[in-house]
Design a protein around this motif. Structure first.
Motif, PDB file in Angstrom:
ATOM      1  N   SER A   7      -2.063   1.799   7.203  1.00 16.95           N
ATOM      2  CA  SER A   7      -2.541   3.182   7.215  1.00 16.95           C
ATOM      3  C   SER A   7      -1.542   4.119   6.545  1.00 16.95           C
ATOM      4  O   SER A   7      -1.868   5.258   6.241  1.00 16.95           O
ATOM      5  CB  SER A   7      -2.807   3.639   8.651  1.00 16.95           C
ATOM      6  N   ASP A   8      -0.317   3.637   6.329  1.00 23.48           N
ATOM      7  CA  ASP A   8       0.709   4.427   5.654  1.00 23.48           C
ATOM      8  C   ASP A   8       0.706   4.107   4.165  1.00 23.48           C
ATOM      9  O   ASP A   8      -0.035   3.247   3.696  1.00 23.48           O
ATOM     10  CB  ASP A   8       2.091   4.131   6.250  1.00 23.48           C
ATOM     11  N   GLU A   9       1.604   4.765   3.436  1.00 24.03           N
ATOM     12  CA  GLU A   9       1.702   4.554   1.991  1.00 24.03           C
ATOM     13  C   GLU A   9       2.197   3.145   1.666  1.00 24.03           C
ATOM     14  O   GLU A   9       1.795   2.542   0.688  1.00 24.03           O
ATOM     15  CB  GLU A   9       2.652   5.586   1.396  1.00 24.03           C
ATOM     16  N   PHE A  10       3.102   2.616   2.523  1.00 26.12           N
ATOM     17  CA  PHE A  10       3.669   1.284   2.289  1.00 26.12           C
ATOM     18  C   PHE A  10       4.023   0.639   3.620  1.00 26.12           C
ATOM     19  O   PHE A  10       4.002   1.280   4.664  1.00 26.12           O
ATOM     20  CB  PHE A  10       4.919   1.375   1.398  1.00 26.12           C
ATOM     21  N   ILE A  11       4.340  -0.654   3.554  1.00 27.02           N
ATOM     22  CA  ILE A  11       4.853  -1.390   4.712  1.00 27.02           C
ATOM     23  C   ILE A  11       6.025  -2.231   4.215  1.00 27.02           C
ATOM     24  O   ILE A  11       6.009  -2.703   3.073  1.00 27.02           O
ATOM     25  CB  ILE A  11       3.750  -2.274   5.362  1.00 27.02           C
ATOM     26  N   LYS A  12       7.031  -2.382   5.043  1.00 26.26           N
ATOM     27  CA  LYS A  12       8.178  -3.194   4.644  1.00 26.26           C
ATOM     28  C   LYS A  12       7.834  -4.671   4.801  1.00 26.26           C
ATOM     29  O   LYS A  12       7.027  -5.059   5.647  1.00 26.26           O
ATOM     30  CB  LYS A  12       9.402  -2.821   5.470  1.00 26.26           C
ATOM     31  N   LEU A  13       8.466  -5.487   3.965  1.00 25.54           N
ATOM     32  CA  LEU A  13       8.148  -6.915   3.916  1.00 25.54           C
ATOM     33  C   LEU A  13       8.287  -7.589   5.276  1.00 25.54           C
ATOM     34  O   LEU A  13       7.412  -8.355   5.685  1.00 25.54           O
ATOM     35  CB  LEU A  13       9.041  -7.601   2.876  1.00 25.54           C
ATOM     36  N   GLY A  14       9.363  -7.318   5.988  1.00 26.05           N
ATOM     37  CA  GLY A  14       9.556  -7.928   7.309  1.00 26.05           C
ATOM     38  C   GLY A  14       8.444  -7.573   8.275  1.00 26.05           C
ATOM     39  O   GLY A  14       7.938  -8.420   9.017  1.00 26.05           O
ATOM     40  N   GLN A  15       8.016  -6.309   8.257  1.00 31.26           N
ATOM     41  CA  GLN A  15       6.929  -5.863   9.125  1.00 31.26           C
ATOM     42  C   GLN A  15       5.611  -6.516   8.720  1.00 31.26           C
ATOM     43  O   GLN A  15       4.803  -6.874   9.576  1.00 31.26           O
ATOM     44  CB  GLN A  15       6.791  -4.341   9.050  1.00 31.26           C
ATOM     45  N   ALA A  16       5.413  -6.663   7.413  1.00 34.40           N
ATOM     46  CA  ALA A  16       4.174  -7.278   6.917  1.00 34.40           C
ATOM     47  C   ALA A  16       4.077  -8.736   7.355  1.00 34.40           C
ATOM     48  O   ALA A  16       3.004  -9.201   7.727  1.00 34.40           O
ATOM     49  CB  ALA A  16       4.109  -7.164   5.397  1.00 34.40           C
ATOM     50  N   LEU A  17       5.184  -9.449   7.316  1.00 32.13           N
ATOM     51  CA  LEU A  17       5.184 -10.849   7.756  1.00 32.13           C
ATOM     52  C   LEU A  17       4.785 -10.945   9.227  1.00 32.13           C
ATOM     53  O   LEU A  17       4.034 -11.840   9.617  1.00 32.13           O
ATOM     54  CB  LEU A  17       6.565 -11.477   7.543  1.00 32.13           C
ATOM     55  N   LYS A  18       5.291 -10.024  10.045  1.00 32.97           N
ATOM     56  CA  LYS A  18       4.934 -10.027  11.468  1.00 32.97           C
ATOM     57  C   LYS A  18       3.475  -9.640  11.665  1.00 32.97           C
ATOM     58  O   LYS A  18       2.769 -10.264  12.458  1.00 32.97           O
ATOM     59  CB  LYS A  18       5.839  -9.079  12.253  1.00 32.97           C
ATOM     60  N   GLU A  43       6.970 -13.583  -7.232  1.00 29.84           N
ATOM     61  CA  GLU A  43       8.408 -13.751  -7.430  1.00 29.84           C
ATOM     62  C   GLU A  43       9.144 -13.741  -6.093  1.00 29.84           C
ATOM     63  O   GLU A  43       8.813 -12.950  -5.211  1.00 29.84           O
ATOM     64  CB  GLU A  43       8.958 -12.625  -8.312  1.00 29.84           C
ATOM     65  N   VAL A  44      10.146 -14.593  -5.963  1.00 23.31           N
ATOM     66  CA  VAL A  44      10.947 -14.636  -4.735  1.00 23.31           C
ATOM     67  C   VAL A  44      11.647 -13.293  -4.558  1.00 23.31           C
ATOM     68  O   VAL A  44      12.197 -12.728  -5.502  1.00 23.31           O
ATOM     69  CB  VAL A  44      11.990 -15.780  -4.800  1.00 23.31           C
ATOM     70  N   ASP A  45      11.590 -12.767  -3.340  1.00 19.57           N
ATOM     71  CA  ASP A  45      12.260 -11.502  -3.031  1.00 19.57           C
ATOM     72  C   ASP A  45      13.048 -11.695  -1.741  1.00 19.57           C
ATOM     73  O   ASP A  45      12.506 -12.141  -0.739  1.00 19.57           O
ATOM     74  CB  ASP A  45      11.250 -10.373  -2.864  1.00 19.57           C
ATOM     75  N   THR A  46      14.329 -11.381  -1.779  1.00 19.82           N
ATOM     76  CA  THR A  46      15.192 -11.593  -0.611  1.00 19.82           C
ATOM     77  C   THR A  46      15.509 -10.292   0.120  1.00 19.82           C
ATOM     78  O   THR A  46      16.421 -10.244   0.930  1.00 19.82           O
ATOM     79  CB  THR A  46      16.504 -12.279  -1.034  1.00 19.82           C
ATOM     80  N   ARG A  47      14.737  -9.241  -0.135  1.00 22.27           N
ATOM     81  CA  ARG A  47      14.951  -7.954   0.529  1.00 22.27           C
ATOM     82  C   ARG A  47      13.908  -7.760   1.623  1.00 22.27           C
ATOM     83  O   ARG A  47      12.736  -7.532   1.345  1.00 22.27           O
ATOM     84  CB  ARG A  47      14.848  -6.812  -0.487  1.00 22.27           C
ATOM     85  N   ARG A  48      14.356  -7.833   2.872  1.00 25.78           N
ATOM     86  CA  ARG A  48      13.444  -7.669   4.001  1.00 25.78           C
ATOM     87  C   ARG A  48      12.833  -6.268   4.005  1.00 25.78           C
ATOM     88  O   ARG A  48      11.721  -6.066   4.455  1.00 25.78           O
ATOM     89  CB  ARG A  48      14.208  -7.922   5.301  1.00 25.78           C
ATOM     90  N   GLY A  49      13.566  -5.286   3.483  1.00 25.52           N
ATOM     91  CA  GLY A  49      13.083  -3.917   3.439  1.00 25.52           C
ATOM     92  C   GLY A  49      12.251  -3.590   2.211  1.00 25.52           C
ATOM     93  O   GLY A  49      11.888  -2.439   2.002  1.00 25.52           O
ATOM     94  N   ARG A  50      11.926  -4.585   1.407  1.00 26.09           N
ATOM     95  CA  ARG A  50      11.100  -4.383   0.205  1.00 26.09           C
ATOM     96  C   ARG A  50       9.810  -3.689   0.613  1.00 26.09           C
ATOM     97  O   ARG A  50       9.126  -4.107   1.549  1.00 26.09           O
ATOM     98  CB  ARG A  50      10.801  -5.744  -0.440  1.00 26.09           C
ATOM     99  N   LYS A  51       9.473  -2.626  -0.074  1.00 24.31           N
ATOM    100  CA  LYS A  51       8.263  -1.875   0.240  1.00 24.31           C
ATOM    101  C   LYS A  51       7.064  -2.521  -0.445  1.00 24.31           C
ATOM    102  O   LYS A  51       7.082  -2.773  -1.644  1.00 24.31           O
ATOM    103  CB  LYS A  51       8.405  -0.424  -0.212  1.00 24.31           C
ATOM    104  N   LEU A  52       6.033  -2.765   0.339  1.00 29.32           N
ATOM    105  CA  LEU A  52       4.789  -3.319  -0.173  1.00 29.32           C
ATOM    106  C   LEU A  52       3.721  -2.238  -0.144  1.00 29.32           C
ATOM    107  O   LEU A  52       3.578  -1.529   0.853  1.00 29.32           O
ATOM    108  CB  LEU A  52       4.328  -4.500   0.673  1.00 29.32           C
ATOM    109  N   TYR A  53       2.995  -2.124  -1.225  1.00 27.40           N
ATOM    110  CA  TYR A  53       1.943  -1.127  -1.360  1.00 27.40           C
ATOM    111  C   TYR A  53       0.595  -1.830  -1.467  1.00 27.40           C
ATOM    112  O   TYR A  53       0.538  -3.045  -1.733  1.00 27.40           O
ATOM    113  CB  TYR A  53       2.199  -0.276  -2.610  1.00 27.40           C
TER     114      TYR A  53
END
Length: 70
Positions: A7-18, A43-53
């Motif tokens: 519902s927000d503009e983005f979600i962080k990768l760690g939160q999305a996995l959960k 692509e592999v991404d190692t940043r848990r805080g990566r913003k997903l849109y």
């Protein structure tokens, strides 16, 4: 392919996995991301805080999940 809705503009990768029930905790999310086991848009991404849109796709353990906005 599975999908999660945000519902927000983005979600962080760690939160999305959960949210997608691919990991059971934030600690587990941190470990799998830092170990290079998660791909974002192919692509592999190692940043848990990566913003997903919306329209981003992440993959872990053979499962692909797309992010959908409202």
């Amino acid at each position: 392919m599975e999908a999660i809705q945000i519902s927000d503009e983005f979600i962080k990768l760690g939160q999305a996995l959960k949210l997608a029930n691919l990991v059971s905790s934030g600690v587990e999310a941190k470990v799998v991301v830092q170990n290079g086991e998660v791909k974002v848009n192919g692509e592999v991404d190692t940043r848990r805080g990566r913003k997903l849109y919306p329209q981003d796709v992440f993959e872990y353990d053979g499962k692909q999940v797309t992010v959908i906005g409202e």
